[in-house]
Design a protein around this motif. Structure first.
Motif, mmCIF file in Angstrom:
data_model
loop_
_atom_site.group_PDB
_atom_site.id
_atom_site.type_symbol
_atom_site.label_atom_id
_atom_site.label_comp_id
_atom_site.label_asym_id
_atom_site.label_seq_id
_atom_site.Cartn_x
_atom_site.Cartn_y
_atom_site.Cartn_z
ATOM 1 N N CYS A 84 0.831 -1.194 0.000
ATOM 2 C CA CYS A 84 0.000 0.000 0.000
ATOM 3 C C CYS A 84 0.872 1.252 0.000
ATOM 4 C CB CYS A 84 -0.923 0.012 1.232
ATOM 5 S SG CYS A 84 -2.232 -1.211 1.101
ATOM 6 N N SER A 116 -7.704 0.323 -2.961
ATOM 7 C CA SER A 116 -7.399 -1.038 -2.546
ATOM 8 C C SER A 116 -5.900 -1.290 -2.630
ATOM 9 C CB SER A 116 -8.142 -2.026 -3.432
ATOM 10 O OG SER A 116 -7.693 -1.926 -4.769
ATOM 11 N N SER A 117 -5.194 -0.509 -3.458
ATOM 12 C CA SER A 117 -3.758 -0.701 -3.568
ATOM 13 C C SER A 117 -3.076 0.626 -3.884
ATOM 14 C CB SER A 117 -3.452 -1.715 -4.653
ATOM 15 O OG SER A 117 -4.066 -2.954 -4.391
ATOM 16 N N GLU A 162 -18.489 -7.198 -1.234
ATOM 17 C CA GLU A 162 -17.199 -7.569 -1.795
ATOM 18 C C GLU A 162 -16.404 -6.317 -2.189
ATOM 19 O OE1 GLU A 162 -15.802 -10.310 -1.778
ATOM 20 O OE2 GLU A 162 -14.119 -10.052 -3.174
ATOM 21 N N ARG A 200 -15.143 -4.621 0.905
ATOM 22 C CA ARG A 200 -14.040 -5.378 1.459
ATOM 23 C C ARG A 200 -12.735 -5.027 0.740
ATOM 24 N NH1 ARG A 200 -11.297 -9.742 0.949
ATOM 25 N NH2 ARG A 200 -12.160 -10.378 -1.058
ATOM 26 N N ARG A 201 -12.822 -4.903 -0.587
ATOM 27 C CA ARG A 201 -11.608 -4.594 -1.338
ATOM 28 C C ARG A 201 -11.180 -3.157 -1.168
ATOM 29 N NH1 ARG A 201 -10.693 -7.960 -6.540
ATOM 30 N NH2 ARG A 201 -11.717 -9.883 -5.937
ATOM 31 N N SER A 212 -11.532 -1.241 1.499
ATOM 32 C CA SER A 212 -10.891 -1.012 2.805
ATOM 33 C C SER A 212 -10.526 -2.361 3.409
ATOM 34 C CB SER A 212 -11.834 -0.265 3.740
ATOM 35 O OG SER A 212 -12.914 -1.081 4.104
ATOM 36 N N PRO A 213 -9.350 -2.863 3.051
ATOM 37 C CA PRO A 213 -8.967 -4.216 3.445
ATOM 38 C C PRO A 213 -8.552 -4.270 4.914
ATOM 39 C CG PRO A 213 -7.206 -3.189 2.185
ATOM 40 C CD PRO A 213 -8.305 -2.190 2.300
ATOM 41 N N GLY A 228 -8.178 -8.500 4.912
ATOM 42 C CA GLY A 228 -8.330 -9.026 3.589
ATOM 43 C C GLY A 228 -7.732 -10.376 3.388
#
Lengths: 127, 127
Positions: free
Chosen positions: A81, A88-89, B117, B120-121, B123-124, B127
């Motif tokens: 991150c 997400s990334s 879903e 979730r992605r 804000s992991p 995860g």
DNA sequence: CTAACCCCTGACCCGCGGGTCAGGGTCAAG
DNA sequence: CTTGACCCTGACCCGCGGGTCAGGGGTTAG
């Protein structure tokens, strides 16, 4: 690897792969001298990511405008991150994901209202 | 009443009225000697009912197959409940309404899964 | 009478993610 | 060499509820 095998490996059809390429999601692969497309394992992984994101409701256009970042998501360990806040990334997907979530909330609320209204009419306990 | 006024009174467009007629939802209205359609207040009420049911997610086809019962729903006091069990008026709409409710439940569940879903992605936390 | 608006039919367009055909070329096995 | 499976491009088709255009005629106020 020819298109049919790559499609099967990614769980889709040859037609879909050509379609993604035409829309700019998938980079044009190498070709044999006779013009047949050649794919590798990385391409298959990329197609899997594309299908996953499409299944979550992102559009072809959403992915097209960020096609260059898609391969990063296809790597087994997602890249570390960065300083990006809600992505997400740290990628550029956060805005479209947020918009999609908002659209989903709106749609879910709309369908829920429809459901309630239909149920009310079907059994007019107080109506 | 010509088509434009009837459409405005029902809150829609002339095109929609011709479309409903073509699909068999709306009975062909009387015509002037020059071929222009003539509508009355009952037609406007019927169109309102049609739009209401369409807005609830019933399809053109759902309504077409029961077009003869639509005028009953357009009356100000809905007709007294017959012996039909779960219908809104003892009419034949119960099956399609039930199917639509089931489809809505499925769709709402699907969109809810998508939403979860995506969240979730985005804000992991785990995860 | 004329302008401005309305209506007629029929046909194509929208989004969206591909499916399906048509008409041809290519590849691997027997 | 042949056969069968595969691949190529381009174009049309799907659902669904109409919107929009095209080309013509009706209607009504001034």
């Amino acid at each position: 690897m020819r298109i049919g095998d790559a499609a099967a490996a990614a769980g889709t059809t040859a037609r879909a792969l050509r379609f993604y390429e035409q829309r700019g999601l998938l980079p044009p692969p190498a070709r044999t001298p006779t013009g047949q497309r050649q794919y590798g394992a990385a391409d298959v992984a990329l197609v899997r990511v594309i299908r996953e994101l499409l299944a979550l409701g992102l559009t072809i256009e959403d992915l097209r405008t960020r096609a260059d970042r898609l391969p990063l998501l296809a790597q087994d360990p997602p890249p570390p991150c960065g300083s990006g806040g809600s992505g997400s990334s740290g990628d550029g997907f956060a805005p479209v994901v947020d918009r999609r979530i908002a659209a989903l909330d709106e749609e879910i609320a709309r369908l829920t209202r429809q459901r309630e209204e239909l149920a009310r009419r079907a059994s007019p306990v107080a109506g």
